[in-house]
Design a protein around this motif. Structure first.
Motif, short mmCIF file in Angstrom:
data_model
loop_
_atom_site.label_atom_id
_atom_site.label_comp_id
_atom_site.label_asym_id
_atom_site.label_seq_id
_atom_site.Cartn_x
_atom_site.Cartn_y
_atom_site.Cartn_z
N PRO A 5 0.81 -1.22 0.00
CA PRO A 5 0.00 0.00 0.00
C PRO A 5 0.84 1.27 0.00
O PRO A 5 1.94 1.29 0.56
CB PRO A 5 -0.82 -0.12 1.29
CG PRO A 5 -0.06 -1.08 2.15
CD PRO A 5 0.64 -2.01 1.22
N ARG A 6 0.34 2.29 -0.67
CA ARG A 6 0.99 3.59 -0.64
C ARG A 6 0.85 4.19 0.76
O ARG A 6 -0.12 3.95 1.46
CB ARG A 6 0.34 4.56 -1.64
CG ARG A 6 0.58 4.26 -3.07
CD ARG A 6 -0.37 5.09 -3.94
NE ARG A 6 -0.19 6.52 -3.77
CZ ARG A 6 -1.18 7.41 -3.82
NH1 ARG A 6 -2.44 7.01 -3.99
NH2 ARG A 6 -0.94 8.71 -3.68
N SER A 67 -9.87 11.30 2.31
CA SER A 67 -11.10 11.37 1.53
C SER A 67 -10.85 11.36 0.03
O SER A 67 -11.76 11.17 -0.75
CB SER A 67 -11.88 12.64 1.91
OG SER A 67 -11.15 13.80 1.56
N LYS A 68 -9.58 11.53 -0.36
CA LYS A 68 -9.23 11.62 -1.77
C LYS A 68 -8.43 10.43 -2.28
O LYS A 68 -8.06 10.38 -3.45
CB LYS A 68 -8.40 12.90 -2.02
CG LYS A 68 -9.06 14.17 -1.49
CD LYS A 68 -8.03 15.29 -1.36
CE LYS A 68 -8.64 16.47 -0.61
NZ LYS A 68 -7.66 17.48 -0.23
N ILE A 72 -2.69 4.54 2.71
CA ILE A 72 -2.53 4.72 4.15
C ILE A 72 -2.12 6.17 4.38
O ILE A 72 -1.10 6.63 3.86
CB ILE A 72 -1.45 3.77 4.71
CG1 ILE A 72 -1.93 2.32 4.63
CG2 ILE A 72 -1.11 4.13 6.15
CD1 ILE A 72 -0.88 1.30 5.02
N VAL A 73 -2.93 6.90 5.13
CA VAL A 73 -2.68 8.33 5.36
C VAL A 73 -2.38 8.57 6.82
O VAL A 73 -3.15 8.16 7.70
CB VAL A 73 -3.87 9.19 4.91
CG1 VAL A 73 -3.56 10.68 5.13
CG2 VAL A 73 -4.22 8.93 3.45
N ILE A 74 -1.25 9.23 7.08
CA ILE A 74 -0.80 9.51 8.44
C ILE A 74 -1.00 10.99 8.75
O ILE A 74 -0.47 11.85 8.06
CB ILE A 74 0.69 9.16 8.61
CG1 ILE A 74 0.95 7.69 8.26
CG2 ILE A 74 1.16 9.47 10.03
CD1 ILE A 74 2.43 7.37 8.04
N ASN A 119 -8.56 3.59 3.24
CA ASN A 119 -9.86 3.49 2.55
C ASN A 119 -10.87 4.49 3.12
O ASN A 119 -12.05 4.20 3.26
CB ASN A 119 -10.41 2.06 2.63
CG ASN A 119 -9.51 1.07 1.93
OD1 ASN A 119 -8.98 1.34 0.85
ND2 ASN A 119 -9.31 -0.09 2.54
N GLY A 120 -10.35 5.66 3.49
CA GLY A 120 -11.22 6.75 3.92
C GLY A 120 -11.74 6.66 5.33
O GLY A 120 -12.61 7.45 5.72
#
Length: 200
Positions: A5-6, A67-68, A72-74, A119-120
């Motif tokens: 995953p990114r 949301s975009k 994986i967003v930290i 995944n948001g």
């Protein structure tokens, strides 16, 4: 074969980028569009404690980017607590001097919150509270430090950069070094391993 995953760091912080780069984490940077002042004011109106407020800020940064994308967003945020009060980054060098004059010779806490989305949706949270004990400093010492360190210290809530010259200001630190810098690395690495984002 499952693709890795990114990872996206939702932050404009240079030191958080350096922490992930130093650990050889493959990641991208996207700066979130979040009005922190509005979130802080709403949190104060609701009577949120500082830990909850720090986590709300981290979640807002995280979700603005999550949301975009399905990466994986930290998101992370840090609040300085001294004598039961919250402090923002000093506005200028005069404010930085006042901050150091006030906190010298005493302990303060850095509340470090991390929220991670995939995944948001928020899938992981972490909160650390390292305590930093500043040694007793004279006004002459503080002036010398500020002149040597320069305006880069305005990026720090405590008016110091512990990874640089600011290390001279302290008697001791109790807690995670990376949490002091602004991103609790070890629990984050454990999460990324479990998600298959890093091999080890």
């Amino acid at each position: 074969m499952t693709s890795t995953p990114r990872i996206i760091l939702a932050s404009g912080s240079a030191i958080r980028r350096e922490i992930l780069t130093g650990a050889d984490i493959p990641f991208e940077v996207m700066k979130p569009d979040v009005n922190e002042d509005v979130i802080k004011e709403a949190g104060r109106d609701e009577g949120l404690d500082l830990e909850s407020l720090a986590m709300r800020l981290a979640e807002a940064k995280c979700m603005d980017i999550a949301s975009k994308t399905n990466a994986i967003v930290i998101g992370s945020d840090q609040i300085m607590e001294f004598e039961d009060r919250a402090y923002d980054k000093p506005a200028d060098m005069t404010a930085a001097k006042a901050r150091l004059m006030e906190t010298q010779g005493a302990p303060h806490t850095l509340i470090n919150a991390i929220a991670v989305a995939r995944n948001g949706e928020i899938v992981w949270r972490n909160l650390d509270r390292p305590t930093l004990v500043m040694r007793a400093l004279s006004e002459t010492e503080i002036d010398a430090y500020l002149e040597a360190a320069g305006p880069d210290i305005l990026h720090s809530v405590g008016a110091y950069q512990i990874e640089k010259l600011g290390s001279r200001l302290f008697e001791r630190i109790e807690g995670d070094h990376f949490a002091v810098l602004g991103l609790s690395l070890y629990p984050l690495l454990d999460f990324l391993r479990r998600e298959g984002a890093i091999a080890f």
